[in-house]
Design a protein around this motif. Sequence first.
Motif, PDB file in Angstrom:
ATOM      1  N   GLU A  34     -31.044   9.465   6.324  1.00 13.15           N
ATOM      2  CA  GLU A  34     -31.019  10.259   5.276  1.00 13.15           C
ATOM      3  C   GLU A  34     -30.002  11.236   5.230  1.00 13.15           C
ATOM      4  N   ALA A  35     -29.119  11.431   6.278  1.00 10.53           N
ATOM      5  CA  ALA A  35     -27.994  12.244   6.199  1.00 10.53           C
ATOM      6  C   ALA A  35     -26.752  11.528   6.391  1.00 10.53           C
ATOM      7  N   GLY A  36     -26.851  10.007   5.819  1.00  9.35           N
ATOM      8  CA  GLY A  36     -25.797   9.263   5.562  1.00  9.35           C
ATOM      9  C   GLY A  36     -25.230   8.200   6.695  1.00  9.35           C
ATOM     10  N   LEU A  37     -26.017   8.322   7.710  1.00 12.18           N
ATOM     11  CA  LEU A  37     -25.657   7.217   8.941  1.00 12.18           C
ATOM     12  C   LEU A  37     -26.157   6.008   8.634  1.00 12.18           C
ATOM     13  N   SER A  38     -25.381   4.822   8.689  1.00  9.73           N
ATOM     14  CA  SER A  38     -25.850   3.522   8.640  1.00  9.73           C
ATOM     15  C   SER A  38     -26.480   2.928   9.920  1.00  9.73           C
ATOM     16  N   ALA A  39     -27.142   1.708   9.691  1.00 13.12           N
ATOM     17  CA  ALA A  39     -27.689   1.162  10.877  1.00 13.12           C
ATOM     18  C   ALA A  39     -26.650   0.909  11.761  1.00 13.12           C
ATOM     19  N   GLU A  40     -25.398   0.640  11.557  1.00 12.53           N
ATOM     20  CA  GLU A  40     -24.562   0.245  12.439  1.00 12.53           C
ATOM     21  C   GLU A  40     -23.900   1.810  13.018  1.00 12.53           C
ATOM     22  N   ASP A  41     -24.001   2.780  12.304  1.00 13.36           N
ATOM     23  CA  ASP A  41     -23.581   4.279  13.189  1.00 13.36           C
ATOM     24  C   ASP A  41     -24.638   4.414  14.185  1.00 13.36           C
ATOM     25  N   ILE A  42     -25.944   4.241  13.797  1.00 12.63           N
ATOM     26  CA  ILE A  42     -26.921   4.467  14.605  1.00 12.63           C
ATOM     27  C   ILE A  42     -27.018   3.910  16.015  1.00 12.63           C
ATOM     28  N   ALA A  43     -26.718   2.354  15.767  1.00 14.04           N
ATOM     29  CA  ALA A  43     -26.580   1.463  16.950  1.00 14.04           C
ATOM     30  C   ALA A  43     -25.449   2.030  17.933  1.00 14.04           C
ATOM     31  N   GLY A  44     -24.299   2.460  16.949  1.00 12.63           N
ATOM     32  CA  GLY A  44     -23.023   2.917  17.984  1.00 12.63           C
ATOM     33  C   GLY A  44     -23.454   4.052  18.649  1.00 12.63           C
ATOM     34  N   VAL A  45     -24.282   4.838  18.248  1.00 14.73           N
ATOM     35  CA  VAL A  45     -24.502   6.181  18.955  1.00 14.73           C
ATOM     36  C   VAL A  45     -25.202   5.677  20.372  1.00 14.73           C
ATOM     37  N   ALA A  46     -26.160   4.630  20.301  1.00 19.09           N
ATOM     38  CA  ALA A  46     -26.448   4.061  21.503  1.00 19.09           C
ATOM     39  C   ALA A  46     -25.511   3.702  22.733  1.00 19.09           C
TER      40      ALA A  46
END
Length: 174
Positions: A94-106
């Motif tokens: 909802e804040a604009g992170l893509s699925a790739e951004d979120i996977a990158g966080v991990a």
Amino acid sequence: MRLPPLPAERWDDRTRDAFKALLPRARRNPEGAGPAMAPLAWHPDLTEKFLGFSVHLLFTSTLPPRIRELVILRVAHRRDCAYEWIHHSQFGTEAGLSAEDIAGVADGKAADAFEQLILDSVDELDEKSTLSDETWAALSERLDEKQRMDLVFTVGGYITLSIALNTFGVSSEH
């Protein structure tokens, strides 16, 4: 679950009032509070104070929402807090992170240099309980004093929440 929700018959006015900073009146009960908040009903005094702080971190922080969610997700990953990871993955989207951004966080990786600095800052705070002068200075290029303070307190607040959720046995409802 080690610390189950407080049974409905034990919720009194004081308990319901402890949730007023975060929950509308209709949700101040075991079902409405949900699996993460309902166990906190055992200790209304603590809950009231902690939720006041948490409301700031989540709703009135000076951090941009995208940065806030990167911080929270990195903490959730580092602390193996499935509940926070699942919920903040949605908030992050909802804040604009893509699925790739979120996977990158991990993986501790971000495509953007500033966002990488944010992830590295979370790691540094979690590992050392401080930021180096170099990291503080690098953050100051994009974040003012209040934002850097909010970053530090968001890391600490979500570490605390992750410890509590993991210890109390709160799992994701998904």
